[in-house]
Design an enzyme around this catalytic site. Structure first.
Site, PDB file in Angstrom:
ATOM      1  N   TYR A  24     -18.024   8.407 -15.608  1.00 47.62           N
ATOM      2  CA  TYR A  24     -17.854   8.214 -14.157  1.00 47.62           C
ATOM      3  C   TYR A  24     -16.492   7.581 -13.848  1.00 47.62           C
ATOM      4  O   TYR A  24     -15.775   8.006 -12.941  1.00 47.62           O
ATOM      5  CB  TYR A  24     -18.991   7.344 -13.615  1.00 47.62           C
ATOM      6  CG  TYR A  24     -18.758   6.844 -12.205  1.00 47.62           C
ATOM      7  CD1 TYR A  24     -18.774   7.720 -11.123  1.00 47.62           C
ATOM      8  CD2 TYR A  24     -18.506   5.498 -11.958  1.00 47.62           C
ATOM      9  CE1 TYR A  24     -18.532   7.259  -9.833  1.00 47.62           C
ATOM     10  CE2 TYR A  24     -18.274   5.038 -10.673  1.00 47.62           C
ATOM     11  CZ  TYR A  24     -18.284   5.917  -9.618  1.00 47.62           C
ATOM     12  OH  TYR A  24     -18.034   5.461  -8.341  1.00 47.62           O
ATOM     13  N   SER A 106     -14.991  -2.256  -2.720  1.00 45.01           N
ATOM     14  CA  SER A 106     -15.402  -0.946  -2.196  1.00 45.01           C
ATOM     15  C   SER A 106     -16.625  -1.078  -1.283  1.00 45.01           C
ATOM     16  O   SER A 106     -17.453  -1.970  -1.462  1.00 45.01           O
ATOM     17  CB  SER A 106     -15.750  -0.046  -3.386  1.00 45.01           C
ATOM     18  OG  SER A 106     -16.476   1.081  -2.971  1.00 45.01           O
ATOM     19  N   GLN A 127     -12.703  -2.281   1.580  1.00 38.61           N
ATOM     20  CA  GLN A 127     -12.477  -0.839   1.786  1.00 38.61           C
ATOM     21  C   GLN A 127     -13.657  -0.231   2.507  1.00 38.61           C
ATOM     22  O   GLN A 127     -14.812  -0.479   2.166  1.00 38.61           O
ATOM     23  CB  GLN A 127     -12.269  -0.153   0.429  1.00 38.61           C
ATOM     24  CG  GLN A 127     -12.149   1.367   0.507  1.00 38.61           C
ATOM     25  CD  GLN A 127     -13.471   2.074   0.285  1.00 38.61           C
ATOM     26  OE1 GLN A 127     -14.302   1.610  -0.484  1.00 38.61           O
ATOM     27  NE2 GLN A 127     -13.690   3.183   0.983  1.00 38.61           N
ATOM     28  N   TYR A 129     -15.526   3.333   4.095  1.00 42.84           N
ATOM     29  CA  TYR A 129     -15.658   4.778   4.259  1.00 42.84           C
ATOM     30  C   TYR A 129     -16.238   5.042   5.646  1.00 42.84           C
ATOM     31  O   TYR A 129     -16.933   4.189   6.214  1.00 42.84           O
ATOM     32  CB  TYR A 129     -16.641   5.347   3.227  1.00 42.84           C
ATOM     33  CG  TYR A 129     -16.072   5.542   1.843  1.00 42.84           C
ATOM     34  CD1 TYR A 129     -15.000   6.392   1.622  1.00 42.84           C
ATOM     35  CD2 TYR A 129     -16.650   4.898   0.744  1.00 42.84           C
ATOM     36  CE1 TYR A 129     -14.508   6.590   0.339  1.00 42.84           C
ATOM     37  CE2 TYR A 129     -16.162   5.095  -0.543  1.00 42.84           C
ATOM     38  CZ  TYR A 129     -15.086   5.945  -0.738  1.00 42.84           C
ATOM     39  OH  TYR A 129     -14.599   6.147  -1.994  1.00 42.84           O
ATOM     40  N   ARG A 164     -17.406  16.765  -9.312  1.00 42.21           N
ATOM     41  CA  ARG A 164     -17.087  16.055 -10.568  1.00 42.21           C
ATOM     42  C   ARG A 164     -18.003  16.545 -11.681  1.00 42.21           C
ATOM     43  O   ARG A 164     -19.158  16.118 -11.799  1.00 42.21           O
ATOM     44  CB  ARG A 164     -17.203  14.557 -10.358  1.00 42.21           C
ATOM     45  CG  ARG A 164     -16.386  14.130  -9.140  1.00 42.21           C
ATOM     46  CD  ARG A 164     -15.963  12.712  -9.127  1.00 42.21           C
ATOM     47  NE  ARG A 164     -15.328  12.436  -7.837  1.00 42.21           N
ATOM     48  CZ  ARG A 164     -15.594  11.388  -7.073  1.00 42.21           C
ATOM     49  NH1 ARG A 164     -16.451  10.482  -7.489  1.00 42.21           N
ATOM     50  NH2 ARG A 164     -14.982  11.221  -5.923  1.00 42.21           N
ATOM     51  N   LYS A 254      -6.004   4.790   3.430  1.00 46.48           N
ATOM     52  CA  LYS A 254      -5.875   5.138   1.996  1.00 46.48           C
ATOM     53  C   LYS A 254      -6.243   6.600   1.786  1.00 46.48           C
ATOM     54  O   LYS A 254      -7.300   7.044   2.239  1.00 46.48           O
ATOM     55  CB  LYS A 254      -6.790   4.238   1.174  1.00 46.48           C
ATOM     56  CG  LYS A 254      -6.840   4.596  -0.304  1.00 46.48           C
ATOM     57  CD  LYS A 254      -7.574   3.517  -1.087  1.00 46.48           C
ATOM     58  CE  LYS A 254      -7.666   3.838  -2.553  1.00 46.48           C
ATOM     59  NZ  LYS A 254      -8.685   4.815  -2.872  1.00 46.48           N
ATOM     60  N   HIS A 278      -6.947   9.636  -4.583  1.00 45.03           N
ATOM     61  CA  HIS A 278      -8.218   9.081  -5.047  1.00 45.03           C
ATOM     62  C   HIS A 278      -8.294   9.137  -6.579  1.00 45.03           C
ATOM     63  O   HIS A 278      -9.350   9.361  -7.164  1.00 45.03           O
ATOM     64  CB  HIS A 278      -9.379   9.864  -4.431  1.00 45.03           C
ATOM     65  CG  HIS A 278     -10.569   9.007  -4.065  1.00 45.03           C
ATOM     66  ND1 HIS A 278     -10.841   8.610  -2.781  1.00 45.03           N
ATOM     67  CD2 HIS A 278     -11.562   8.484  -4.813  1.00 45.03           C
ATOM     68  CE1 HIS A 278     -11.964   7.890  -2.761  1.00 45.03           C
ATOM     69  NE2 HIS A 278     -12.416   7.792  -4.001  1.00 45.03           N
ATOM     70  N   ARG A 281      -9.744  12.379  -8.057  1.00 39.35           N
ATOM     71  CA  ARG A 281     -11.205  12.562  -7.993  1.00 39.35           C
ATOM     72  C   ARG A 281     -11.640  13.384  -6.788  1.00 39.35           C
ATOM     73  O   ARG A 281     -12.817  13.623  -6.603  1.00 39.35           O
ATOM     74  CB  ARG A 281     -11.885  11.189  -7.937  1.00 39.35           C
ATOM     75  CG  ARG A 281     -11.642  10.378  -9.177  1.00 39.35           C
ATOM     76  CD  ARG A 281     -11.981   8.914  -8.971  1.00 39.35           C
ATOM     77  NE  ARG A 281     -13.405   8.626  -8.973  1.00 39.35           N
ATOM     78  CZ  ARG A 281     -14.152   8.480 -10.049  1.00 39.35           C
ATOM     79  NH1 ARG A 281     -13.607   8.643 -11.243  1.00 39.35           N
ATOM     80  NH2 ARG A 281     -15.429   8.187  -9.975  1.00 39.35           N
TER      81      ARG A 281
HETATM   82  C1  LIG Z   1     -14.683   5.031 -10.799  1.00 43.67           C
HETATM   83  C2  LIG Z   1     -13.871   5.081  -9.541  1.00 43.67           C
HETATM   84  C3  LIG Z   1     -14.478   4.779  -8.336  1.00 43.67           C
HETATM   85  C4  LIG Z   1     -13.706   4.777  -7.165  1.00 43.67           C
HETATM   86  N1  LIG Z   1     -14.304   4.399  -5.992  1.00 43.67           N
HETATM   87  C5  LIG Z   1     -13.552   4.310  -4.871  1.00 43.67           C
HETATM   88  C6  LIG Z   1     -14.109   3.798  -3.673  1.00 43.67           C
HETATM   89  O1  LIG Z   1     -15.275   3.416  -3.632  1.00 43.67           O
HETATM   90  N2  LIG Z   1     -13.312   3.774  -2.574  1.00 43.67           N
HETATM   91  C7  LIG Z   1     -11.999   4.190  -2.594  1.00 43.67           C
HETATM   92  O2  LIG Z   1     -11.304   4.152  -1.571  1.00 43.67           O
HETATM   93  N3  LIG Z   1     -11.442   4.635  -3.735  1.00 43.67           N
HETATM   94  C8  LIG Z   1     -12.174   4.695  -4.864  1.00 43.67           C
HETATM   95  N4  LIG Z   1     -11.593   5.111  -6.030  1.00 43.67           N
HETATM   96  C9  LIG Z   1     -10.163   5.456  -6.047  1.00 43.67           C
HETATM   97  C10 LIG Z   1      -9.318   4.214  -6.378  1.00 43.67           C
HETATM   98  O3  LIG Z   1      -9.358   3.300  -5.320  1.00 43.67           O
HETATM   99  C11 LIG Z   1      -7.859   4.590  -6.649  1.00 43.67           C
HETATM  100  O4  LIG Z   1      -7.363   5.348  -5.576  1.00 43.67           O
HETATM  101  C12 LIG Z   1      -7.652   5.343  -7.954  1.00 43.67           C
HETATM  102  O5  LIG Z   1      -8.506   4.853  -8.950  1.00 43.67           O
HETATM  103  C13 LIG Z   1      -6.211   5.220  -8.406  1.00 43.67           C
HETATM  104  O6  LIG Z   1      -5.987   5.927  -9.573  1.00 43.67           O
HETATM  105  P1  LIG Z   1      -6.010   5.254 -11.044  1.00 43.67           P
HETATM  106  O7  LIG Z   1      -7.454   5.095 -11.395  1.00 43.67           O
HETATM  107  O8  LIG Z   1      -5.326   6.270 -11.879  1.00 43.67           O
HETATM  108  O9  LIG Z   1      -5.297   3.922 -10.967  1.00 43.67           O
HETATM  109  C14 LIG Z   1     -12.342   5.118  -7.212  1.00 43.67           C
HETATM  110  C15 LIG Z   1     -11.739   5.406  -8.441  1.00 43.67           C
HETATM  111  C16 LIG Z   1     -12.491   5.373  -9.602  1.00 43.67           C
HETATM  112  C17 LIG Z   1     -11.805   5.655 -10.912  1.00 43.67           C
END
Ligand SMILES: Cc1cc2nc3c(=O)[nH]c(=O)nc-3n(C[C@H](O)[C@H](O)[C@H](O)COP(=O)(O)O)c2cc1C
Length: 382
Positions: A24, A106, A127, A129, A164, A254, A278, A281
């Site tokens: 995940y 989050s 943060q 949503y 995913r 964001k 993101h 993702r």
């Molecule tokens: C496991 C996971 C969960 C995430 N959950 C959120 C989230 O709840 N809200 C959000 O704005 N971004 C979420 N993100 C995105 C991160 O805030 C961020 O944009 C991203 O991880 C940056 O890339 P990096 O992991 O390569 O540093 C998530 C990323 C990961 C890896």
């Protein structure tokens, strides 16, 4: 194994976490092209090696939205991160506070706003949503204000969740109730340390901020069903006004990857943006943030504060993002891996590693202060 880099922490996290949780964190959407691009494009950025400048005194501090930070780094919002270690978001927030950088909680965290607030003494970020139920959002914003959150990060790149494959394959999502639960339990039993630390001692297992609507005893499949049913795909620029009217502090959008969207954000009075896909993702095939950032900086760099994330795995990468024009850098997986590996101590150590790597990079590029890190130190323009 002694961790000396984020990639070591990734290996430790792989050994420590049940398979479905590691997948995940580690995974991206679809074929993970954008996830790889984030890392590869950032790594490919060459910096100018400069010599014979006195770099004996370095200053890594910076100001963001009226607060002084020890480093230009923010712990990005990571959903479910609280499952990586016992009451994980509280541990990470403490590590961030000790290092003098903001922690961003989050919407879909394991620990609630109130629990994190009780665990720290300084303000953290929240943060948000877009959720269909505006009453629920209003309550969340009121809780964030009551918890003295110092900035709101409104994530705009997830009107619907990305596809995913890893989550479907691992049993985290998509497997029918009992079958999915049995698969995850089997994976957890292979990680007895995690099972004891998080599974047994880390109770209750709730989604802190969503518990009021989802209930206190929910399985992961309930959570994903809730996300699919409640994330609001009708969200538009008009909703920004609604968010603004319920939040008095700095508002950061964001998930901006396009210069015209960045202009729109500036026109509507956002305090800042995070140039982000993101972490690869959401839209697979989207450009890396390293590639998207310079055009956005050229378009609106003088109108709002530009932060960036995606693929940052070292202090060297932080300096690269700053050189591309970011004023601050969010890190996601880096802290999630470190938390999974060694809890609060792991996140603290990972931040020390990043700071040390930044110092070496700044010394060797002849930068004494964060404000010296500009596109001038790029060996070639992207
Ligand atoms: C496991 C996971 C969960 C995430 N959950 C959120 C989230 O709840 N809200 C959000 O704005 N971004 C979420 N993100 C995105 C991160 O805030 C961020 O944009 C991203 O991880 C940056 O890339 P990096 O992991 O390569 O540093 C998530 C990323 C990961 C890896």
């Amino acid at each position: 194994m002694k961790a000396v880099s984020v990639s070591d922490y990734r290996q430790l996290a792989r050994r420590r976490l049940p398979h479905f949780l590691f997948e995940y964190i580690d995974g991206g959407s679809h074929s993970e092209v954008t996830l790889r691009r984030n890392i590869d494009d950032l790594e490919a950025i060459a910096l100018r090696q400069r010599v014979l400048r006195d770099v004996s005194t370095l200053d890594l501090t910076t100001d963001l939205f009226g607060s002084k930070l020890s480093l230009p780094i923010v712990l990005a919002p990571v959903g479910l991160a609280g499952l990586n270690a016992r009451r994980g978001e509280v541990q990470a927030a403490r590590a961030a506070e000790a290092a003098g950088v903001p922690f961003c909680l989050s919407t879909v965290s394991a620990c609630s706003l109130e629990e994190v607030r009780r665990g720290v003494t300084h303000p953290f970020w929240f943060q948000l949503y877009m959720i269909r139920d505006r009453g629920f959002m209003r309550d969340l914003l009121a809780q964030a204000a009551a918890a003295h959150c110092s900035a709101l990060v409104f994530t705009v790149d997830m009107p619907v969740p990305g596809t995913r494959y890893r989550d479907l394959r691992s049993g985290l999502a998509g497997a029918p109730g009992l079958i999915g639960a049995a698969r995850r339990t089997g994976q957890a039993l292979l990680r007895p340390r995690w099972t004891w630390d998080v599974g047994v001692c880390g109770r209750p297992h709730t989604l802190g901020n969503v518990a009021p609507v989802l209930g206190n005893d929910t399985g992961l499949e309930d959570f994903f069903a809730w996300m699919r049913g409640n994330f609001d795909p009708t969200v538009t620029w008009d909703d920004l006004e609604w968010v603004r009217s319920h939040w008095a502090g700095p508002l950061i959008l964001k998930g901006i990857l396009d210069a015209s969207d960045a202009r729109h954000a500036a026109d509507l009075g956002a305090s800042g943006i995070v140039v982000s896909n993101h972490g690869g993702r959401q839209l697979d095939g989207a450009p890396s943030t390293a590639r998207a950032l310079p055009a956005i900086v050229a378009a609106v760099g003088d109108r709002l504060t530009i932060l960036a994330d995606g693929g940052v795995r070292s202090g060297l990468d932080v300096v690269r993002m700053l050189a591309l024009g970011a004023k601050g850098v969010l890190i996601g997986r880096a802290w999630a891996y470190a938390l999974a590996a060694r809890g609060e101590a792991g996140v603290s150590h990972m931040l020390e590693l990043m700071a040390a790597e930044m110092r070496v990079t700044m010394s060797l590029t002849g930068c004494m202060r964060i404000s010296d890190v500009t596109r001038d130190i790029l060996a070639q323009e992207l």
